[in-house]
Design a protein around this motif. Structure first.
Motif, mmCIF file in Angstrom:
data_model
loop_
_atom_site.group_PDB
_atom_site.id
_atom_site.type_symbol
_atom_site.label_atom_id
_atom_site.label_comp_id
_atom_site.label_asym_id
_atom_site.label_seq_id
_atom_site.Cartn_x
_atom_site.Cartn_y
_atom_site.Cartn_z
ATOM 1 N N LEU A 220 35.210 12.072 55.384
ATOM 2 C CA LEU A 220 35.493 11.196 54.236
ATOM 3 C C LEU A 220 36.597 11.923 53.578
ATOM 4 O O LEU A 220 37.326 11.434 53.044
ATOM 5 N N PHE A 221 36.233 13.167 53.100
ATOM 6 C CA PHE A 221 37.336 13.915 52.112
ATOM 7 C C PHE A 221 38.270 14.853 52.925
ATOM 8 O O PHE A 221 39.078 15.603 52.255
ATOM 9 N N HIS A 222 38.458 14.970 54.262
ATOM 10 C CA HIS A 222 39.415 15.454 54.918
ATOM 11 C C HIS A 222 39.224 17.223 54.597
ATOM 12 O O HIS A 222 40.190 17.691 54.291
ATOM 13 N N PHE A 223 37.984 17.582 54.954
ATOM 14 C CA PHE A 223 37.877 19.020 54.848
ATOM 15 C C PHE A 223 37.064 19.591 56.056
ATOM 16 O O PHE A 223 36.358 18.770 56.730
ATOM 17 N N ASP A 224 37.128 20.749 56.511
ATOM 18 C CA ASP A 224 36.640 21.382 57.515
ATOM 19 C C ASP A 224 35.329 22.328 56.846
ATOM 20 O O ASP A 224 35.300 22.782 55.833
ATOM 21 N N ILE A 225 34.099 22.378 57.759
ATOM 22 C CA ILE A 225 33.147 23.350 57.335
ATOM 23 C C ILE A 225 32.270 23.567 58.482
ATOM 24 O O ILE A 225 32.003 23.083 59.461
ATOM 25 N N GLU A 226 32.010 25.023 58.307
ATOM 26 C CA GLU A 226 31.300 25.832 59.240
ATOM 27 C C GLU A 226 29.879 25.280 59.352
ATOM 28 O O GLU A 226 29.263 24.922 58.263
ATOM 29 N N PRO A 227 29.238 24.966 60.693
ATOM 30 C CA PRO A 227 27.882 24.582 60.885
ATOM 31 C C PRO A 227 26.980 25.162 59.948
ATOM 32 O O PRO A 227 26.219 24.952 59.474
ATOM 33 N N LEU A 228 27.018 26.640 60.034
ATOM 34 C CA LEU A 228 26.203 27.662 59.205
ATOM 35 C C LEU A 228 26.179 27.153 57.835
ATOM 36 O O LEU A 228 25.059 26.933 56.961
ATOM 37 N N THR A 229 27.430 26.915 56.901
ATOM 38 C CA THR A 229 27.485 26.840 55.795
ATOM 39 C C THR A 229 26.986 25.451 55.604
ATOM 40 O O THR A 229 26.326 25.398 54.404
ATOM 41 N N ALA A 230 27.293 24.236 56.386
ATOM 42 C CA ALA A 230 26.621 22.928 56.008
ATOM 43 C C ALA A 230 25.222 23.047 56.115
ATOM 44 O O ALA A 230 24.480 22.193 55.185
#
Length: 222
Positions: free
Chosen positions: A84-94
């Protein structure tokens, strides 16, 4: 019987790989508990605040995270919001963000009950001495509340350790995910899964034992 022994012999080289997932599992549980505890304190103070807006916000927050499935919250943080907001996030961080936000809702209720259990005379004495509200809460009220609810907080940490297994759904290579990978490579699920099952059980028993020690120690110090 011999066939099962052969299968477990085949599994032996992969056991260290599965066991290394324990550190990922504990990392998620530890940081989620830490951040959840800090946010839980803030929410608990909001809940007992005389400011209606703060109290309503904290209760609404708690109702959201207690009233929806954890796996859905994880999907929103890892899949929906980045799209929705067009950013990437690492699985562990999420995973850590989701578990922290979720844990804060439960911890806030535990901490709130601890704060309410502190003798009202402590509040009145602090006010009579002119102690600022923030200092009163941090130095006098909160330490007493934490001492009373520490066993419940330990139980929350144990719950986080077990529930962290769902992060395997977003490809975090925790204990569960590693067992799934080995299972897929072996085309056989029972041996790797029973290893993960035993490790989770041992972790829970160790943490439960530590929690019991803490509870007995606190009981002796009263």
């Amino acid at each position: 019987m011999q066939g099962m022994i052969d299968v477990f012999n085949q599994l032996k080289p992969s056991i260290p790989y599965i066991l290394n997932g324990v550190w990922v599992t504990l990392q998620i549980a530890f940081f989620s508990a830490l951040f959840g505890f800090i946010l839980g304190i803030i929410l608990a103070i909001f809940k007992i605040s005389k400011l209606k807006a703060l109290s309503l916000f904290a209760r609404f927050y708690t109702s959201i995270f207690r009233g929806t499935p954890l796996i859905m919250q994880l999907s929103l943080v890892y899949l929906a919001l980045p799209q929705l907001f067009h950013f990437d996030i690492e699985p562990l961080t999420a995973a850590i963000i989701t578990f922290s936000l979720n844990s804060a809702a439960y911890m806030s209720e535990i901490i709130r009950s601890g704060l309410n259990a502190v003798d009202k005379g402590q509040y009145e004495a602090g006010k009579a001495l002119g102690v600022p509200y923030g200092k009163l809460m941090l130095d006098i009220i909160l330490p007493q509340a934490i001492k009373n609810i520490l066993p419940a907080l330990m139980n929350e940490f144990i719950t986080l350790t077990k529930e962290s297994a769902i992060v395997s759904t977003i490809a975090v290579t925790d204990l569960m995910r590693r067992a799934e990978i080995v299972s897929a490579n072996m085309y056989m699920y029972f041996p790797p899964m029973i290893v993960a099952f035993i490790v989770y059980y041992c972790l829970t028993m160790i943490l439960t034992f530590i929690g019991s020690l803490i509870e007995r120690r606190l009981g002796r110090s009263d």
